[in-house]
Design an enzyme around this catalytic site. Structure first.
Site, short mmCIF file in Angstrom:
data_model
loop_
_atom_site.label_atom_id
_atom_site.label_comp_id
_atom_site.label_asym_id
_atom_site.label_seq_id
_atom_site.Cartn_x
_atom_site.Cartn_y
_atom_site.Cartn_z
N ALA A 45 0.84 -1.20 0.00
CA ALA A 45 0.00 0.00 0.00
C ALA A 45 0.87 1.25 0.00
O ALA A 45 1.98 1.24 0.55
CB ALA A 45 -0.88 -0.01 1.24
N GLY A 70 0.63 -5.50 0.33
CA GLY A 70 -0.40 -5.63 -0.70
C GLY A 70 0.16 -6.21 -2.00
O GLY A 70 -0.57 -6.86 -2.76
N GLU A 92 0.05 -9.76 -1.57
CA GLU A 92 -1.35 -10.20 -1.65
C GLU A 92 -1.81 -10.30 -3.11
O GLU A 92 -2.56 -11.20 -3.48
CB GLU A 92 -2.24 -9.24 -0.85
CG GLU A 92 -1.95 -9.36 0.64
CD GLU A 92 -2.74 -8.40 1.49
OE1 GLU A 92 -2.66 -7.19 1.23
OE2 GLU A 92 -3.42 -8.86 2.42
N GLU A 138 2.94 -5.66 7.38
CA GLU A 138 1.73 -5.03 7.94
C GLU A 138 1.71 -4.91 9.45
O GLU A 138 1.39 -3.85 9.99
CB GLU A 138 0.46 -5.79 7.49
CG GLU A 138 -0.02 -5.44 6.09
CD GLU A 138 0.63 -6.26 5.01
OE1 GLU A 138 1.70 -6.85 5.26
OE2 GLU A 138 0.07 -6.32 3.90
#
Ligand code: CO8
Length: 259
Positions: A65, A110, A113, A133
């Site tokens: 992110a 992310g 992910e 995270e």
């Protein structure tokens, strides 16, 4: 649409590029909105047989992110809206065509992910994977905690999620986070060769094989075997199955139509 996420369709392959190299391809609003839209476009385009996701520039697939957007606490209303609106990686759950993550450099948060949402992960020797995270006071909530344990098993998933440590490409290969490893220079050609090989196969067989593996993974063995048999029955009625056999008999390349 913003040029921070791009799609180019070539030889049956849709190449989606996260194009923010100055920020290590960090996921900002434009990427969060653009990526699912491009995946939906790729699903709708019959010329596309395979989707590849990659990062622009020499240093990163995607560093997660965009932390420069982490400036305010979400209000309950915003949070509710986020849940009601499309989850930003949900495009991968909707796409029925095979997806490949072509990973070099940083693949964090992310970015990991996104990679875990793809069907096949091919990594370059300089790839580095991790979930930072928890150190940021959050958890990998774009599917990370769920997909990591499904792909890697509980032990490896918990290690990655809780330690936040980065692992290199050789380690990632060992634990099954990537299934193919190559040199940095070879990554584009290896990805292209793999993508074109998949794109040359009968599309319905690819779609249903993908469905059988993904859906079956969430079922009991009995239900999964039933699903597998049902999907095979559908494929036995396709023109492409007959074409594959005819091409084999006639010693010629097959021409698949997706029928
Ligand atoms: N967000 C914003 N900018 C970033 C990010 C990021 N995640 N990562 C790197 N950049 C920027 C840097 O700020 C820097 O910009 P500038 O040149 O303007 O200073 C540039 O990219 C180059 O970075 P570095 O100078 O830091 O390069 P290094 O090679 O020294 O380090 C690292 C590279 C290791 C990638 C380092 O930049 C880093 O640790 N980045 C942060 C990684 C991270 O913590 N990512 C966020 C994880 S949380 C997450 O992804 C949650 C997902 C939630 C889903 C998304 C919906 C919100």
């Amino acid at each position: 649409m913003s040029d921070e996420v791009l799609m180019l369709v070539r030889e049956g392959v849709a190449w989606i590029t996260i194009n923010r190299p100055a920020s290590m391809n960090a996921i900002n609003n434009a990427v969060r909105e653009g990526l699912p839209r491009l995946l939906d476009q790729a699903q709708a385009d019959s010329a596309v047989r395979v989707v590849v996701v990659q990062g622009a520039g020499p240093k990163a697939f995607c560093a997660g992110a965009d932390i420069s957007e982490f400036t305010t606490v979400n209000s309950l209303a915003q949070d509710r809206q986020r849940r009601v609106h499309q989850h930003w990686v949900s495009g991968f759950d909707r796409i029925r065509k095979p997806t490949i993550a072509s990973i070099h450099g940083y693949c964090l948060g992310g970015g990991l992910e996104i990679a875990l949402s793809c069907d096949i992960r091919i990594g370059a020797e300089n790839a580095l994977f991790g979930f930072p995270e928890t150190g940021l006071g959050i958890l990998p909530a774009a599917g990370g905690t769920q997909r990591a344990s499904r792909v890697l098993g509980l032990g490896q998933a918990l290690d990655l999620v809780l330690s936040g440590e980065r692992i290199d490409a050789a380690h990632a290969l060992r634990i099954g986070l990537i299934s193919r490893l190559c040199s940095v220079d070879a990554l584009p050609a290896q990805t292209q060769a793999l993508a074109e090989r998949l794109a040359g196969k009968p599309p319905l067989a690819m779609e249903m094989a993908k469905e059988a593996v993904h859906q079956g993974h969430e079922m009991s063995l009995t239900a999964g075997l039933r699903l597998e048999a049902d999907l095979q029955s559908l494929l036995l009625n396709t023109e492409d199955r007959l074409e594959a056999a005819a091409a084999f008999r006639e010693k010629r390349p097959p021409k698949f139509t997706g029928q």
